[in-house]
Design a protein around this motif. Sequence first.
Motif, PDB file in Angstrom:
ATOM      1  N   ILE A   7      52.981  17.932  46.435  1.00 35.12           N
ATOM      2  CA  ILE A   7      51.723  18.106  45.708  1.00 35.12           C
ATOM      3  C   ILE A   7      50.918  19.211  46.376  1.00 35.12           C
ATOM      4  N   HIS A   8      50.326  20.059  45.544  1.00 32.56           N
ATOM      5  CA  HIS A   8      49.566  21.191  46.076  1.00 32.56           C
ATOM      6  C   HIS A   8      48.164  20.795  46.501  1.00 32.56           C
ATOM      7  N   ASN A   9      47.682  21.506  47.523  1.00 31.28           N
ATOM      8  CA  ASN A   9      46.240  21.597  47.716  1.00 31.28           C
ATOM      9  C   ASN A   9      45.875  23.057  47.472  1.00 31.28           C
ATOM     10  N   GLY A  10      46.259  23.938  48.411  1.00 31.77           N
ATOM     11  CA  GLY A  10      45.972  25.351  48.147  1.00 31.77           C
ATOM     12  C   GLY A  10      46.123  26.212  49.378  1.00 31.77           C
ATOM     13  N   MET A  11      45.728  27.463  49.234  1.00 30.48           N
ATOM     14  CA  MET A  11      45.822  28.411  50.347  1.00 30.48           C
ATOM     15  C   MET A  11      44.671  28.157  51.322  1.00 30.48           C
ATOM     16  N   LYS A  12      44.965  28.360  52.616  1.00 32.72           N
ATOM     17  CA  LYS A  12      43.965  28.074  53.661  1.00 32.72           C
ATOM     18  C   LYS A  12      43.064  29.291  53.919  1.00 32.72           C
ATOM     19  N   GLN A  13      41.832  28.974  54.282  1.00 28.78           N
ATOM     20  CA  GLN A  13      40.849  29.988  54.658  1.00 28.78           C
ATOM     21  C   GLN A  13      40.402  29.676  56.082  1.00 28.78           C
ATOM     22  N   LEU A  14      39.954  30.710  56.779  1.00 31.57           N
ATOM     23  CA  LEU A  14      39.441  30.494  58.140  1.00 31.57           C
ATOM     24  C   LEU A  14      37.929  30.313  58.073  1.00 31.57           C
ATOM     25  N   SER A  15      37.421  29.349  58.821  1.00 27.96           N
ATOM     26  CA  SER A  15      35.961  29.215  58.915  1.00 27.96           C
ATOM     27  C   SER A  15      35.584  29.211  60.388  1.00 27.96           C
ATOM     28  N   ALA A  16      34.355  29.656  60.672  1.00 28.51           N
ATOM     29  CA  ALA A  16      33.922  29.708  62.074  1.00 28.51           C
ATOM     30  C   ALA A  16      32.412  29.804  62.162  1.00 28.51           C
ATOM     31  N   GLN A  42      59.160  25.500  46.268  1.00 26.06           N
ATOM     32  CA  GLN A  42      59.293  24.037  46.274  1.00 26.06           C
ATOM     33  C   GLN A  42      60.217  23.547  45.163  1.00 26.06           C
ATOM     34  N   GLN A  43      60.128  24.182  44.007  1.00 20.74           N
ATOM     35  CA  GLN A  43      60.954  23.720  42.883  1.00 20.74           C
ATOM     36  C   GLN A  43      62.374  24.295  42.922  1.00 20.74           C
ATOM     37  N   GLY A  44      62.598  25.276  43.762  1.00 19.19           N
ATOM     38  CA  GLY A  44      63.930  25.869  43.884  1.00 19.19           C
ATOM     39  C   GLY A  44      64.844  25.008  44.749  1.00 19.19           C
ATOM     40  N   PRO A  45      66.124  25.421  44.882  1.00 21.93           N
ATOM     41  CA  PRO A  45      67.092  24.571  45.585  1.00 21.93           C
ATOM     42  C   PRO A  45      66.730  24.274  47.039  1.00 21.93           C
ATOM     43  N   GLU A  75      64.305  32.772  54.559  1.00 23.10           N
ATOM     44  CA  GLU A  75      64.711  33.796  53.591  1.00 23.10           C
ATOM     45  C   GLU A  75      64.430  33.327  52.159  1.00 23.10           C
ATOM     46  N   ALA A  76      64.734  32.066  51.873  1.00 21.27           N
ATOM     47  CA  ALA A  76      64.488  31.540  50.522  1.00 21.27           C
ATOM     48  C   ALA A  76      62.991  31.550  50.215  1.00 21.27           C
ATOM     49  N   ALA A  77      62.173  31.282  51.230  1.00 22.78           N
ATOM     50  CA  ALA A  77      60.712  31.310  51.027  1.00 22.78           C
ATOM     51  C   ALA A  77      60.245  32.735  50.742  1.00 22.78           C
ATOM     52  N   ILE A  78      60.798  33.687  51.470  1.00 24.98           N
ATOM     53  CA  ILE A  78      60.416  35.092  51.235  1.00 24.98           C
ATOM     54  C   ILE A  78      60.780  35.489  49.804  1.00 24.98           C
ATOM     55  N   LYS A  83      65.865  20.589  48.517  1.00 29.71           N
ATOM     56  CA  LYS A  83      66.704  20.032  49.590  1.00 29.71           C
ATOM     57  C   LYS A  83      65.818  19.540  50.746  1.00 29.71           C
ATOM     58  N   LEU A  84      64.725  20.251  50.983  1.00 21.07           N
ATOM     59  CA  LEU A  84      63.823  19.838  52.068  1.00 21.07           C
ATOM     60  C   LEU A  84      63.206  18.454  51.798  1.00 21.07           C
ATOM     61  N   LEU A  85      63.140  18.072  50.519  1.00 24.99           N
ATOM     62  CA  LEU A  85      62.611  16.736  50.197  1.00 24.99           C
ATOM     63  C   LEU A  85      63.488  15.638  50.793  1.00 24.99           C
ATOM     64  N   THR A  86      64.760  15.983  51.042  1.00 23.81           N
ATOM     65  CA  THR A  86      65.676  14.958  51.588  1.00 23.81           C
ATOM     66  C   THR A  86      65.808  15.093  53.121  1.00 23.81           C
ATOM     67  N   SER A  87      65.049  16.035  53.708  1.00 22.07           N
ATOM     68  CA  SER A  87      65.255  16.311  55.132  1.00 22.07           C
ATOM     69  C   SER A  87      64.770  15.186  56.044  1.00 22.07           C
ATOM     70  N   LEU A  88      64.065  14.200  55.472  1.00 23.05           N
ATOM     71  CA  LEU A  88      63.537  13.102  56.292  1.00 23.05           C
ATOM     72  C   LEU A  88      64.410  11.865  56.175  1.00 23.05           C
ATOM     73  N   GLU A  89      65.471  11.954  55.355  1.00 22.48           N
ATOM     74  CA  GLU A  89      66.199  10.731  55.020  1.00 22.48           C
ATOM     75  C   GLU A  89      66.871  10.058  56.201  1.00 22.48           C
ATOM     76  N   LYS A  90      67.388  10.881  57.129  1.00 21.84           N
ATOM     77  CA  LYS A  90      68.030  10.212  58.276  1.00 21.84           C
ATOM     78  C   LYS A  90      67.012   9.531  59.191  1.00 21.84           C
ATOM     79  N   ARG A  91      65.729   9.803  58.956  1.00 26.45           N
ATOM     80  CA  ARG A  91      64.685   9.124  59.730  1.00 26.45           C
ATOM     81  C   ARG A  91      64.038   7.995  58.916  1.00 26.45           C
ATOM     82  N   GLY A  92      64.668   7.649  57.785  1.00 26.42           N
ATOM     83  CA  GLY A  92      64.202   6.482  57.022  1.00 26.42           C
ATOM     84  C   GLY A  92      63.099   6.762  56.008  1.00 26.42           C
TER      85      GLY A  92
END
Length: 330
Positions: free
Chosen positions: A145-154, A122-125, A323-326, A129-138
């Motif tokens: 902001i973090h919440n955390g890793m997901k767990q499965l419940s059942a 998130q803090q990398g380039p 790739e950047a996420a990996i 850049k993804l923070l601006t990916s909504l700009e053309k949609r206003g």
Amino acid sequence: MRKLTKAVTLAVCMTTGAVATNVLAAPITIKFSHVVAENTPKGQMALKFKELAEQRLPGKVNVEVYPNSQLFGDGKVLEAMLLGDVQIAAPSLSKFKKYTKQLQVYDLPFLFKDMDAVDRFQQGPTGQKLLTSLEKRGLTGLGYIHNGMKQLSASKPLRVPADAEGLKFRIMTSDVLVSQFEAVDAIPLKKPFSEVFTLLQTKAIDGAENPWSNLYSKKFFEVQDYVTETNHGVLDYMVVTSTRFWKGLPDDVRGTLKTAMDEAIAHGNKVAGEKAMGDRQRIIDSKRTTVLQITDAERQQWVDAMKPVWKQFERQIGKDVIEAAIQANN
Ligand code: SIN
């Protein structure tokens, strides 16, 4: 003397429209709508933002925070924002599909090894850049902001993918999450967050995926017999505002609000780190559910079943983004 001051102020107001606006302006109301409880990272971040913004801009802004889907659920909040009915929200990153496909990267199962990797991305380039990916949609992204890793419940123990076969899981409105559950022959159902407790309680659905803080604060653990510690994905948020609203603010107000938001996000992220482990322990201590650990070999079965989903969404998300996420795992 007071009469004289008043008369001078009035005269100044009449001669310069701008000054008149400043003297007589009502505070700017900022409605901040979200769907979780106040005792969560996002809930605490929203309250911190209110505190800092009102402290630093006394009389100029009035921040109203609406938690627990009181004002809007996440299905409507972004449309409402574009109409000017709400000014700030922080939907989970899984809920922006109508506005950009790139944020789907965050839903890919087993992509990030832990929250530090998520943060690096998130803090990398690419993340920035993804923070601006909504700009053309206003819409303007103000931060993550973090919440955390997901767990499965059942309602039954889930150790290997075959245990999930035929079970109904509530998911957020993400096609990646549809594919993730279909990959283990489960049945994904897109449902609003506000309905999850009742759906689980009445057994209309069998399971869900949530980070510890949502499992705890919304009491989902009380209506699920098992939680499997899979850490298979991330649930984080983007704080967004309407570009029109944001650019329309006076420069000094916008600058002060941005600083207040950055500090509120830092506070929320600190809370997220504490809550992930604290709420996990509170759930275990409650004895209302059984928290299962799986072996590396069992976990690998989930990875093998779900990872092909990456390829399915590669074109929509962008190979470079994945790739950047990996890379952020290193
Ligand atoms: C949230 O944490 O904002 C809710 C996520 C969900 O819909 O599961």
